[in-house]
Scaffold this motif. Structure first.
Motif, PDB file in Angstrom:
ATOM      1  N   TRP A  59       0.815  -1.215   0.000  1.00  0.00           N
ATOM      2  CA  TRP A  59       0.000   0.000   0.000  1.00  0.00           C
ATOM      3  C   TRP A  59       0.845   1.261   0.000  1.00  0.00           C
ATOM      4  CZ3 TRP A  59      -4.303  -1.527   4.023  1.00  0.00           C
ATOM      5  CH2 TRP A  59      -5.147  -2.474   3.439  1.00  0.00           C
ATOM      6  N   SER A  60       2.028   1.211   0.538  1.00  0.00           N
ATOM      7  CA  SER A  60       2.879   2.406   0.586  1.00  0.00           C
ATOM      8  C   SER A  60       3.660   2.628  -0.710  1.00  0.00           C
ATOM      9  CB  SER A  60       3.854   2.312   1.760  1.00  0.00           C
ATOM     10  OG  SER A  60       4.735   1.225   1.565  1.00  0.00           O
ATOM     11  N   LEU A  61       3.608   1.689  -1.635  1.00  0.00           N
ATOM     12  CA  LEU A  61       4.321   1.805  -2.905  1.00  0.00           C
ATOM     13  C   LEU A  61       3.391   2.444  -3.936  1.00  0.00           C
ATOM     14  CD1 LEU A  61       5.954  -1.738  -2.849  1.00  0.00           C
ATOM     15  CD2 LEU A  61       7.019   0.437  -2.196  1.00  0.00           C
ATOM     16  N   ARG A  62       3.611   3.711  -4.218  1.00  0.00           N
ATOM     17  CA  ARG A  62       2.696   4.494  -5.048  1.00  0.00           C
ATOM     18  C   ARG A  62       2.440   3.898  -6.438  1.00  0.00           C
ATOM     19  NH1 ARG A  62       1.101   9.395  -3.396  1.00  0.00           N
ATOM     20  NH2 ARG A  62       2.111  10.203  -1.521  1.00  0.00           N
ATOM     21  N   ARG A  63       3.402   3.205  -6.997  1.00  0.00           N
ATOM     22  CA  ARG A  63       3.222   2.725  -8.372  1.00  0.00           C
ATOM     23  C   ARG A  63       2.153   1.642  -8.482  1.00  0.00           C
ATOM     24  NH1 ARG A  63       6.368  -1.378 -10.801  1.00  0.00           N
ATOM     25  NH2 ARG A  63       7.156  -2.866  -9.281  1.00  0.00           N
ATOM     26  N   PHE A  64       1.738   1.066  -7.352  1.00  0.00           N
ATOM     27  CA  PHE A  64       0.721   0.019  -7.346  1.00  0.00           C
ATOM     28  C   PHE A  64      -0.685   0.557  -7.112  1.00  0.00           C
ATOM     29  CE2 PHE A  64       4.576  -2.355  -6.373  1.00  0.00           C
ATOM     30  CZ  PHE A  64       4.455  -3.418  -7.242  1.00  0.00           C
ATOM     31  N   THR A  65      -0.854   1.860  -6.975  1.00  0.00           N
ATOM     32  CA  THR A  65      -2.169   2.440  -6.703  1.00  0.00           C
ATOM     33  C   THR A  65      -2.497   3.488  -7.755  1.00  0.00           C
ATOM     34  OG1 THR A  65      -1.870   2.090  -4.328  1.00  0.00           O
ATOM     35  CG2 THR A  65      -3.567   3.665  -4.985  1.00  0.00           C
ATOM     36  N   ARG A  66      -3.711   3.426  -8.276  1.00  0.00           N
ATOM     37  CA  ARG A  66      -4.176   4.402  -9.260  1.00  0.00           C
ATOM     38  C   ARG A  66      -5.586   4.839  -8.888  1.00  0.00           C
ATOM     39  NH1 ARG A  66       0.337   3.850 -10.573  1.00  0.00           N
ATOM     40  NH2 ARG A  66       1.268   3.542 -12.597  1.00  0.00           N
ATOM     41  N   THR A  67      -5.910   6.077  -9.240  1.00  0.00           N
ATOM     42  CA  THR A  67      -7.273   6.571  -9.069  1.00  0.00           C
ATOM     43  C   THR A  67      -7.761   7.122 -10.398  1.00  0.00           C
ATOM     44  OG1 THR A  67      -6.564   8.797  -8.432  1.00  0.00           O
ATOM     45  CG2 THR A  67      -6.894   7.200  -6.643  1.00  0.00           C
ATOM     46  N   ALA A  68      -9.081   7.134 -10.544  1.00  0.00           N
ATOM     47  CA  ALA A  68      -9.703   7.716 -11.734  1.00  0.00           C
ATOM     48  C   ALA A  68     -11.069   8.258 -11.340  1.00  0.00           C
ATOM     49  CB  ALA A  68      -9.849   6.677 -12.836  1.00  0.00           C
ATOM     50  N   ARG A  69     -11.408   9.379 -11.882  1.00  0.00           N
ATOM     51  CA  ARG A  69     -12.718   9.978 -11.640  1.00  0.00           C
ATOM     52  C   ARG A  69     -13.684   9.439 -12.691  1.00  0.00           C
ATOM     53  NH1 ARG A  69     -15.233  12.387  -7.609  1.00  0.00           N
ATOM     54  NH2 ARG A  69     -16.460  14.164  -8.229  1.00  0.00           N
ATOM     55  N   ALA A  70     -14.850   8.987 -12.251  1.00  0.00           N
ATOM     56  CA  ALA A  70     -15.861   8.501 -13.189  1.00  0.00           C
ATOM     57  C   ALA A  70     -16.420   9.676 -13.986  1.00  0.00           C
ATOM     58  CB  ALA A  70     -16.978   7.792 -12.435  1.00  0.00           C
ATOM     59  N   ASP A  71     -16.752   9.426 -15.243  1.00  0.00           N
ATOM     60  CA  ASP A  71     -17.324  10.489 -16.083  1.00  0.00           C
ATOM     61  C   ASP A  71     -18.834  10.589 -15.850  1.00  0.00           C
ATOM     62  OD1 ASP A  71     -18.541   8.449 -17.566  1.00  0.00           O
ATOM     63  OD2 ASP A  71     -17.169   8.641 -19.262  1.00  0.00           O
ATOM     64  N   ALA A  72     -19.520  11.364 -16.681  1.00  0.00           N
ATOM     65  CA  ALA A  72     -20.958  11.614 -16.508  1.00  0.00           C
ATOM     66  C   ALA A  72     -21.807  10.344 -16.611  1.00  0.00           C
ATOM     67  CB  ALA A  72     -21.431  12.641 -17.534  1.00  0.00           C
ATOM     68  N   LYS A  73     -21.282   9.306 -17.239  1.00  0.00           N
ATOM     69  CA  LYS A  73     -22.002   8.037 -17.358  1.00  0.00           C
ATOM     70  C   LYS A  73     -21.557   7.025 -16.298  1.00  0.00           C
ATOM     71  CE  LYS A  73     -22.590   8.539 -22.310  1.00  0.00           C
ATOM     72  NZ  LYS A  73     -22.266   7.993 -23.631  1.00  0.00           N
ATOM     73  N   THR A  75     -18.502   5.835 -16.154  1.00  0.00           N
ATOM     74  CA  THR A  75     -17.423   5.006 -16.680  1.00  0.00           C
ATOM     75  C   THR A  75     -16.063   5.599 -16.312  1.00  0.00           C
ATOM     76  OG1 THR A  75     -17.429   6.112 -18.822  1.00  0.00           O
ATOM     77  CG2 THR A  75     -18.830   4.167 -18.604  1.00  0.00           C
ATOM     78  N   PHE A  76     -15.051   4.743 -16.280  1.00  0.00           N
ATOM     79  CA  PHE A  76     -13.705   5.167 -15.890  1.00  0.00           C
ATOM     80  C   PHE A  76     -12.670   4.305 -16.599  1.00  0.00           C
ATOM     81  CE2 PHE A  76     -14.809   1.686 -13.176  1.00  0.00           C
ATOM     82  CZ  PHE A  76     -13.647   0.953 -13.076  1.00  0.00           C
ATOM     83  N   SER A  77     -11.420   4.750 -16.557  1.00  0.00           N
ATOM     84  CA  SER A  77     -10.297   3.997 -17.108  1.00  0.00           C
ATOM     85  C   SER A  77      -9.076   4.250 -16.236  1.00  0.00           C
ATOM     86  CB  SER A  77     -10.017   4.439 -18.544  1.00  0.00           C
ATOM     87  OG  SER A  77      -8.849   3.807 -19.031  1.00  0.00           O
ATOM     88  N   VAL A  78      -8.394   3.177 -15.867  1.00  0.00           N
ATOM     89  CA  VAL A  78      -7.157   3.248 -15.077  1.00  0.00           C
ATOM     90  C   VAL A  78      -6.082   2.538 -15.888  1.00  0.00           C
ATOM     91  CG1 VAL A  78      -6.017   2.498 -12.958  1.00  0.00           C
ATOM     92  CG2 VAL A  78      -8.389   3.257 -12.883  1.00  0.00           C
ATOM     93  N   ARG A  79      -4.992   3.244 -16.196  1.00  0.00           N
ATOM     94  CA  ARG A  79      -3.916   2.669 -17.004  1.00  0.00           C
ATOM     95  C   ARG A  79      -2.611   2.644 -16.219  1.00  0.00           C
ATOM     96  NH1 ARG A  79      -4.152   2.757 -22.644  1.00  0.00           N
ATOM     97  NH2 ARG A  79      -1.980   3.424 -22.672  1.00  0.00           N
ATOM     98  N   GLY A  80      -1.745   1.714 -16.587  1.00  0.00           N
ATOM     99  CA  GLY A  80      -0.381   1.728 -16.095  1.00  0.00           C
ATOM    100  C   GLY A  80      -0.109   1.004 -14.792  1.00  0.00           C
ATOM    101  N   LEU A  81      -1.015   0.165 -14.334  1.00  0.00           N
ATOM    102  CA  LEU A  81      -0.714  -0.632 -13.145  1.00  0.00           C
ATOM    103  C   LEU A  81       0.349  -1.669 -13.486  1.00  0.00           C
ATOM    104  CD1 LEU A  81      -4.271  -1.297 -11.758  1.00  0.00           C
ATOM    105  CD2 LEU A  81      -2.435  -0.138 -10.540  1.00  0.00           C
ATOM    106  N   PRO A  82       1.277  -1.916 -12.586  1.00  0.00           N
ATOM    107  CA  PRO A  82       2.250  -2.978 -12.844  1.00  0.00           C
ATOM    108  C   PRO A  82       1.534  -4.322 -13.007  1.00  0.00           C
ATOM    109  CG  PRO A  82       2.982  -1.619 -11.017  1.00  0.00           C
ATOM    110  CD  PRO A  82       1.565  -1.209 -11.340  1.00  0.00           C
TER     111      PRO A  82
END
Length: 133
Positions: A59-73, A75-82
């Motif tokens: 949990w303390s390793l930032r590269r393993f955590t991503r956030t994304a804001r959902a759009d008006a529908k 839906t969301f997309s999160v890219r680049g997780l190891p």
């Protein structure tokens, strides 16, 4: 990924003091992971999705955590997780800045997360349920 003397040094230090000749290898890829989806539940468009490791030790390793804001529908997309995992995905109606790195917060939502794992270059669709806070 960074390998030093044949060991993965991306997230953990390696003691090289006793070694004279050390080889290092940096592995790069253009095969980016992606998690897409739609948040389930009323209020989905105002939600934030957090994808984080199931292992609290990461949990303390930032590269393993991503956030994304959902759009008006919703839906969301999160890219680049190891690649690898396993990961959990949650959607919340409110997220304070930096809270996605807070072990107490992650511990509180982990039990309601949608599990997933990532292979290099894999694209995946999920539907996390919205957690109201």
């Amino acid at each position: 990924r960074i390998e030093i003397a044949g060991l993965d040094a991306t997230d953990a230090p390696i003691d090289l003091r006793s070694q004279q000749n050390v080889s290092a290898r940096v592995v790069l890829t253009d095969r980016v992971t992606e998690v897409r989806g739609a948040v389930a539940g009323a209020g989905a468009p105002a939600s934030t999705v957090i994808v984080f490791p199931q292992d609290p030790g990461r949990w303390s390793l930032r590269r393993f955590t991503r956030t994304a804001r959902a759009d008006a529908k919703g839906t969301f997309s999160v890219r680049g997780l190891p690649p690898g995992g396993p990961y959990l995905a949650v959607a919340v109606d409110y997220l304070e800045q930096g809270e996605e790195q807070d072990p107490d917060f992650l511990s509180g939502v982990a039990g309601r997360g949608t599990p997933l794992s990532r292979a290099e270059g894999e694209r995946r669709t999920i539907a996390p349920v919205l957690i109201r806070r």
